[in-house]
Design a protein around this motif. Structure first.
Motif, PDB file in Angstrom:
ATOM      1  N   TRP A 177      -0.335   0.565  -7.763  1.00  0.00           N
ATOM      2  CA  TRP A 177      -0.922  -0.549  -7.023  1.00  0.00           C
ATOM      3  C   TRP A 177       0.143  -1.467  -6.434  1.00  0.00           C
ATOM      4  O   TRP A 177       0.539  -2.439  -7.055  1.00  0.00           O
ATOM      5  CB  TRP A 177      -1.906  -1.331  -7.894  1.00  0.00           C
ATOM      6  CG  TRP A 177      -1.423  -1.807  -9.231  1.00  0.00           C
ATOM      7  CD1 TRP A 177      -0.326  -2.568  -9.489  1.00  0.00           C
ATOM      8  CD2 TRP A 177      -2.058  -1.581 -10.498  1.00  0.00           C
ATOM      9  NE1 TRP A 177      -0.229  -2.836 -10.825  1.00  0.00           N
ATOM     10  CE2 TRP A 177      -1.287  -2.241 -11.467  1.00  0.00           C
ATOM     11  CE3 TRP A 177      -3.200  -0.889 -10.920  1.00  0.00           C
ATOM     12  CZ2 TRP A 177      -1.619  -2.233 -12.827  1.00  0.00           C
ATOM     13  CZ3 TRP A 177      -3.525  -0.898 -12.269  1.00  0.00           C
ATOM     14  CH2 TRP A 177      -2.743  -1.547 -13.206  1.00  0.00           C
ATOM     15  N   THR A 178       0.567  -1.152  -5.233  1.00  0.00           N
ATOM     16  CA  THR A 178       1.508  -2.077  -4.599  1.00  0.00           C
ATOM     17  C   THR A 178       0.758  -3.231  -3.938  1.00  0.00           C
ATOM     18  O   THR A 178       1.299  -4.294  -3.753  1.00  0.00           O
ATOM     19  CB  THR A 178       2.364  -1.351  -3.550  1.00  0.00           C
ATOM     20  OG1 THR A 178       1.490  -0.554  -2.769  1.00  0.00           O
ATOM     21  CG2 THR A 178       3.425  -0.494  -4.211  1.00  0.00           C
ATOM     22  N   ASN A 179      -0.496  -2.991  -3.575  1.00  0.00           N
ATOM     23  CA  ASN A 179      -1.296  -4.105  -3.047  1.00  0.00           C
ATOM     24  C   ASN A 179      -2.672  -4.103  -3.710  1.00  0.00           C
ATOM     25  O   ASN A 179      -3.017  -3.197  -4.464  1.00  0.00           O
ATOM     26  CB  ASN A 179      -1.420  -3.996  -1.522  1.00  0.00           C
ATOM     27  CG  ASN A 179      -2.062  -2.700  -1.101  1.00  0.00           C
ATOM     28  OD1 ASN A 179      -3.077  -2.285  -1.650  1.00  0.00           O
ATOM     29  ND2 ASN A 179      -1.437  -2.023  -0.125  1.00  0.00           N
ATOM     30  N   TRP A 180      -3.479  -5.112  -3.373  1.00  0.00           N
ATOM     31  CA  TRP A 180      -4.745  -5.297  -4.107  1.00  0.00           C
ATOM     32  C   TRP A 180      -5.785  -4.245  -3.723  1.00  0.00           C
ATOM     33  O   TRP A 180      -6.652  -3.923  -4.546  1.00  0.00           O
ATOM     34  CB  TRP A 180      -5.285  -6.708  -3.878  1.00  0.00           C
ATOM     35  CG  TRP A 180      -4.462  -7.730  -4.601  1.00  0.00           C
ATOM     36  CD1 TRP A 180      -3.489  -8.521  -4.077  1.00  0.00           C
ATOM     37  CD2 TRP A 180      -4.532  -8.059  -6.001  1.00  0.00           C
ATOM     38  NE1 TRP A 180      -2.923  -9.305  -5.055  1.00  0.00           N
ATOM     39  CE2 TRP A 180      -3.561  -9.036  -6.240  1.00  0.00           C
ATOM     40  CE3 TRP A 180      -5.299  -7.590  -7.063  1.00  0.00           C
ATOM     41  CZ2 TRP A 180      -3.342  -9.586  -7.508  1.00  0.00           C
ATOM     42  CZ3 TRP A 180      -5.093  -8.143  -8.321  1.00  0.00           C
ATOM     43  CH2 TRP A 180      -4.121  -9.125  -8.532  1.00  0.00           C
ATOM     44  N   ASP A 181      -5.713  -3.707  -2.517  1.00  0.00           N
ATOM     45  CA  ASP A 181      -6.652  -2.650  -2.140  1.00  0.00           C
ATOM     46  C   ASP A 181      -6.441  -1.421  -3.018  1.00  0.00           C
ATOM     47  O   ASP A 181      -7.395  -0.797  -3.491  1.00  0.00           O
ATOM     48  CB  ASP A 181      -6.484  -2.284  -0.657  1.00  0.00           C
ATOM     49  CG  ASP A 181      -7.185  -3.292   0.245  1.00  0.00           C
ATOM     50  OD1 ASP A 181      -8.084  -4.001  -0.261  1.00  0.00           O
ATOM     51  OD2 ASP A 181      -6.827  -3.380   1.436  1.00  0.00           O
ATOM     52  N   ASP A 182      -5.141  -1.086  -3.223  1.00  0.00           N
ATOM     53  CA  ASP A 182      -4.831   0.024  -4.114  1.00  0.00           C
ATOM     54  C   ASP A 182      -5.410  -0.244  -5.509  1.00  0.00           C
ATOM     55  O   ASP A 182      -5.961   0.640  -6.150  1.00  0.00           O
ATOM     56  CB  ASP A 182      -3.308   0.186  -4.262  1.00  0.00           C
ATOM     57  CG  ASP A 182      -2.682   0.721  -2.988  1.00  0.00           C
ATOM     58  OD1 ASP A 182      -3.448   1.140  -2.105  1.00  0.00           O
ATOM     59  OD2 ASP A 182      -1.440   0.695  -2.897  1.00  0.00           O
ATOM     60  N   VAL A 209      -4.573 -13.788  -6.838  1.00  0.00           N
ATOM     61  CA  VAL A 209      -4.325 -13.543  -5.408  1.00  0.00           C
ATOM     62  C   VAL A 209      -4.057 -14.874  -4.710  1.00  0.00           C
ATOM     63  O   VAL A 209      -3.146 -14.989  -3.886  1.00  0.00           O
ATOM     64  CB  VAL A 209      -5.519 -12.810  -4.749  1.00  0.00           C
ATOM     65  CG1 VAL A 209      -5.233 -12.545  -3.285  1.00  0.00           C
ATOM     66  CG2 VAL A 209      -5.800 -11.503  -5.456  1.00  0.00           C
ATOM     67  N   GLN A 212      -0.618 -16.168  -4.971  1.00  0.00           N
ATOM     68  CA  GLN A 212       0.408 -15.451  -4.205  1.00  0.00           C
ATOM     69  C   GLN A 212       0.460 -15.887  -2.748  1.00  0.00           C
ATOM     70  O   GLN A 212       1.331 -15.466  -2.002  1.00  0.00           O
ATOM     71  CB  GLN A 212       0.126 -13.939  -4.252  1.00  0.00           C
ATOM     72  CG  GLN A 212       0.288 -13.352  -5.632  1.00  0.00           C
ATOM     73  CD  GLN A 212      -0.134 -11.907  -5.693  1.00  0.00           C
ATOM     74  OE1 GLN A 212      -0.838 -11.419  -4.820  1.00  0.00           O
ATOM     75  NE2 GLN A 212       0.298 -11.217  -6.729  1.00  0.00           N
ATOM     76  N   GLN A 213      -0.492 -16.719  -2.317  1.00  0.00           N
ATOM     77  CA  GLN A 213      -0.530 -17.120  -0.914  1.00  0.00           C
ATOM     78  C   GLN A 213       0.427 -18.288  -0.650  1.00  0.00           C
ATOM     79  O   GLN A 213       0.731 -19.054  -1.563  1.00  0.00           O
ATOM     80  CB  GLN A 213      -1.955 -17.544  -0.519  1.00  0.00           C
ATOM     81  CG  GLN A 213      -3.016 -16.525  -0.863  1.00  0.00           C
ATOM     82  CD  GLN A 213      -2.748 -15.175  -0.216  1.00  0.00           C
ATOM     83  OE1 GLN A 213      -2.403 -15.101   0.957  1.00  0.00           O
ATOM     84  NE2 GLN A 213      -2.882 -14.113  -0.999  1.00  0.00           N
ATOM     85  N   VAL A 236     -10.766 -10.467  -1.514  1.00  0.00           N
ATOM     86  CA  VAL A 236     -10.346  -9.478  -2.506  1.00  0.00           C
ATOM     87  C   VAL A 236     -11.311  -9.494  -3.690  1.00  0.00           C
ATOM     88  O   VAL A 236     -11.765  -8.443  -4.166  1.00  0.00           O
ATOM     89  CB  VAL A 236      -8.896  -9.754  -2.977  1.00  0.00           C
ATOM     90  CG1 VAL A 236      -8.555  -8.883  -4.168  1.00  0.00           C
ATOM     91  CG2 VAL A 236      -7.912  -9.530  -1.846  1.00  0.00           C
ATOM     92  N   PRO A 295      -0.080  -6.434  -8.485  1.00  0.00           N
ATOM     93  CA  PRO A 295      -0.128  -6.089  -7.061  1.00  0.00           C
ATOM     94  C   PRO A 295       0.230  -7.304  -6.198  1.00  0.00           C
ATOM     95  O   PRO A 295      -0.113  -8.437  -6.560  1.00  0.00           O
ATOM     96  CB  PRO A 295      -1.592  -5.691  -6.834  1.00  0.00           C
ATOM     97  CG  PRO A 295      -2.128  -5.364  -8.178  1.00  0.00           C
ATOM     98  CD  PRO A 295      -1.360  -6.187  -9.158  1.00  0.00           C
ATOM     99  N   GLY A 296       0.904  -7.055  -5.086  1.00  0.00           N
ATOM    100  CA  GLY A 296       1.236  -8.168  -4.207  1.00  0.00           C
ATOM    101  C   GLY A 296       2.464  -8.955  -4.636  1.00  0.00           C
ATOM    102  O   GLY A 296       2.918  -9.822  -3.895  1.00  0.00           O
TER     103      GLY A 296
END
Lengths: 424, 326
Positions: A177-182, A209, A212-213, A236, A295-296
């Motif tokens: 999981w490199t990103n949240w979709d993964d 999430v 992280q913004q 997400v 992730p992220g």
């Protein structure tokens, strides 16, 4: 006459009570002054901040200082501090304040000792810049010195992953999981294979999430910015809820604790201090948990400051103690005892932090993992109304999970509730 | 009164031995001032802990007092109250409070009455039963609410287990906190559980003072137990009924612990995800200590105070009519 006698007795008893109340107070006062120049420092915090050993050490080095530790419940301690600040007396000499409450107290900076007046300016360079800023009031007063940060990682149940045919090695899991979709896709796979839920709650997707913004709920001019970071985080969380991978359990509640034991979820966004909670809630799961990257990348949840309410009588002695407490040796000592990650980046290069392995979490190198995520973090401004706004949006996510609200209509409702909270 | 009559008035005092002035003053002080000193402790304590907070609260309600914004402090006039009238959260909280109040008070007092009537008979182990019904009252409310929160849990809660026995909620267990009706029932159950025994004991003590021959005469005239309860017992214990009605009105409208602790996330004090069960007292807490708006919180407190006065007055009038006009 009989009646008179009775009420006389009552009056006498009342008088006696009043008298004893007074004498009790004066006695206490005498005790304080008994030893020449002696100072008692009362320290309020919650849970275990690893102070027991440090207290003895400091008292041995400073025979005139006596330290009283008062560990209480997280919310109760903050609310008690707030009430004592309003009342103008009774606050502890030193009080820990968590990230969840720092905005509230930062805007009452007048009621705290300004560390800028106590040589605190030297500390600025030592701290993570965002950590330093979070406790800084708008007119430049520093109300506290940071102790720990809650750099985020992703805890996962390696035993449950194995059953679901997923990789269990922490490197391999991080790559999943490199990103949240993964991440959501992994969750779907897991749920499809096992029939069990993957995450504990949609709110525990939203919060990491959001952290992280670049911009959270509010920008630096205190304007509500729902269409930026909050929208990303909300989408997400809605995606996760719609995918049916959430067990819909509210954090830190009895149902949630049961969820640990009954394997109702397989992953948990966890800051450094969460490890202690997992260990306490499900001690029999030792060795079944492991830690991967979140992730992220980056992100922070919680972390605290030591503050000194200015109403105290021994603010100078208190300041000395706090400065000693945030010195590198003591911060590393705390990290080793309870696992709280220091907020001074220099320590992330320290061997004691880097080599630390957590036995409960399958010997994961927690020091390295958490230090890396804390350093990657993008600083985020927390607005004055951050707390109530977050609760309002979390409530909307809960409504979707309860089936009261369609996820398609949820964003409009979230914006409405957030706007309401921003003017509350 | 008897004391004042016994006291010789100063005019009639025997003149020959000249009255000792100090003694006379002490004497006067004793008769005139002492009674006030004896009752003073109550009034002093009431002023400090009762009257002062009410007045202080009224003053705060007319001010802007925000903990997160100390610069804004100042007089606000009736701003807080006009905000109150247009605040949908307040009307929702009022609706919840009255709904939970009715769901908890009516069954509570009726069941207490029936229970007291049962305990008023000859039973084996009488003391055991009488003490037994008081046990819920002795349980700390926070402890019992925590247990109830688990009882009404969505997953593996006991309440849902009972429901599953009759075949309800097999696929989708009932989420007690999600809807108004279910959360109200859950909270009312906690309140009823706690207070039925207490009220039953009050009724029981009043019932024991009713002479037995009244019942005997009624029985001779052919009145059954149910008719005896409503036609004799209730009218004769009417003062106690009025007392319990007013007391449970005050308690019911101030309901705080149960809805607060029942919440999925008690720290937020939001009373459910969409304020399904946020009572006025919980809202005051949220506005004061979460939104940090003390002025507005004080205004809501005053609204609650007025509400309790009105409802208690209505209830007392109604209850008096039950027995009095018969």
């Amino acid at each position: 006459m009989k009646h008179l006698g009775k009420s006389g007795l009552a009056a006498a008893a009342a008088a006696a009570l009043l008298l004893s109340g007074c004498s009790g107070q004066s006695l206490e006062g005498n005790n304080d002054k008994a030893a020449e120049g002696a100072v008692t420092l009362k320290i309020a915090f919650w849970g275990d901040m690893g102070l027991d050993k440090l207290k003895t050490q400091y008292e041995a080095a400073h025979p005139n200082v006596k330290i009283v530790l008062n560990s209480g419940e997280y919310n109760a301690q903050h609310e008690d501090l707030q009430k004592k600040l309003v009342a103008g007396s009774g606050a502890p000499d030193i009080s820990a304040i968590d990230e969840g409450f720092i905005v509230q107290f930062r805007s009452q900076a007048d009621k705290f000792v300004n560390f800028m007046d106590k040589g605190g300016a030297d500390y600025e360079a030592k701290y993570l810049p965002w950590k330093w800023k979070q406790s800084l009031s708008s007119d430049g007063k520093q109300i506290g010195l940071g102790t720990d940060v809650g750099g985020l990682a992703m805890c996962y149940r390696s035993d449950l992953f194995q059953k679901a045919g997923l990789p269990t090695d922490r490197e391999a899991v991080s790559k999943l999981w490199t990103n949240w979709d993964d991440f959501i896709n992994v969750g779907k796979q897991y749920t499809a294979k096992t029939g069990k839920k993957f995450i504990d709650s949609g709110t525990n997707m939203f919060n990491p999430v959001l952290s992280q913004q670049a911009v959270g709920f509010y920008d630096e001019s205190e304007k509500l910015q729902m269409e930026g970071g909050p929208k990303v985080a909300f989408d997400v969380s809605m995606k996760a809820v719609d995918a049916g991978i959430s067990a819909n359990l509210a954090s830190f509640q009895p149902n949630w604790d049961q969820g640990f034991k009954k394997d109702q979820f397989a992953v948990l966004a966890c800051p450094a201090w969460m490890l202690g909670h997992i260990q306490d809630t499900a001690p029999e799961q030792k060795g079944k948990w492991d830690i991967a990257a979140i992730p992220g990348g980056g992100g922070n949840w919680g972390g605290s400051w030591w503050t000194i309410p200015s109403q105290g009588k021994n603010v100078d002695a208190a300041a000395d103690f706090v400065k000693w407490l945030v010195a590198p040796e003591q911060q590393i000592e705390v990290f080793k005892t309870v696992g709280n990650l220091p907020s001074q980046p220099a320590l992330y290069k320290d061997a004691a932090v880097l080599d630390y392995k957590k036995e409960f979490m399958s010997n994961a190198p927690t020091g390295q993992i958490f230090a890396a995520t804390a350093e990657q973090l993008k600083p985020q401004y927390l607005g004055k109304k951050n707390g109530p706004t977050r609760v309002a949006v979390e409530n909307v996510i809960t409504q979707v999970q309860q089936g009261k609200l369609k996820s398609a209509n949820a964003w409009a409702e979230a914006v409405k509730q957030a706007e309401k909270a921003s003017t509350s | 009164m008897s004391l004042t009559q016994l006291r010789p008035s100063p005019q009639h005092a025997a003149p020959p031995p000249k009255p000792n002035r100090a003694k006379l003053w002490l004497y006067r002080f004793d008769t005139k001032a002492t009674p006030y000193i004896f009752i003073a402790p109550f009034f002093i304590i009431f002023t400090i802990f009762g009257l002062f907070p009410i007045i202080f609260n009224a003053i705060v309600s007319l001010r802007t007092w925000r903990l997160d914004d100390p610069d804004k402090d100042g007089w606000a006039g009736f701003d807080n109250f006009s905000k109150l009238l247009s605040d949908s959260d307040f009307w929702n909280a009022l609706y919840n409070t009255i709904g939970i109040f009715i769901l908890s008070t009516v069954p509570q007092l009726l069941l207490a009455l029936i229970l007291a009537n049962l305990l008023n008979r000859k039973l084996s182990g009488q003391t055991f039963w009488r003490i037994g019904i008081l046990l819920p009252y002795l349980t700390p409310v926070v402890a019992s609410t925590l247990v109830f929160a688990v009882f009404f849990a969505r997953d593996s809660g006991m309440a849902n287990w009972f429901l599953s026995l009759v075949g309800y909620g097999q696929e989708q267990p009932l989420d007690w906190r999600a809807d108004k009706w279910s959360s109200w029932i859950a909270i009312a159950t906690m309140v009823n559980w706690k207070w039925i025994g207490y009220n039953a004991l009050l009724y029981l003590s009043a019932m024991q003072a009713i002479p037995k021959d009244v019942y005997e005469a009624a029985a001779v005239d052919g009145a059954g137990p149910w008719r005896q309860l409503w036609r004799i017992t209730v009218p004769m214990i009417q003062p106690v009924v009025v007392f319990t009605v007013i007391l449970s009105t005050i308690g019911g409208l101030q309901l705080f612990n149960e809805p607060m602790m029942f919440d999925e996330n008690p720290q937020s004090a939001s009373g459910g995800s969409a304020h399904q069960f946020q009572t006025i007292a919980v809202m005051i807490y949220k506005v004061g200590w979460k939104d940090l708006n003390l002025g507005y919180a004080a205004a809501i407190s005053w609204a609650l105070f007025l509400l309790i006065l009105i409802v208690a007055a209505i209830n007392a009038t109604l209850t008096k009519r039950i027995g009095g006009d018969r």
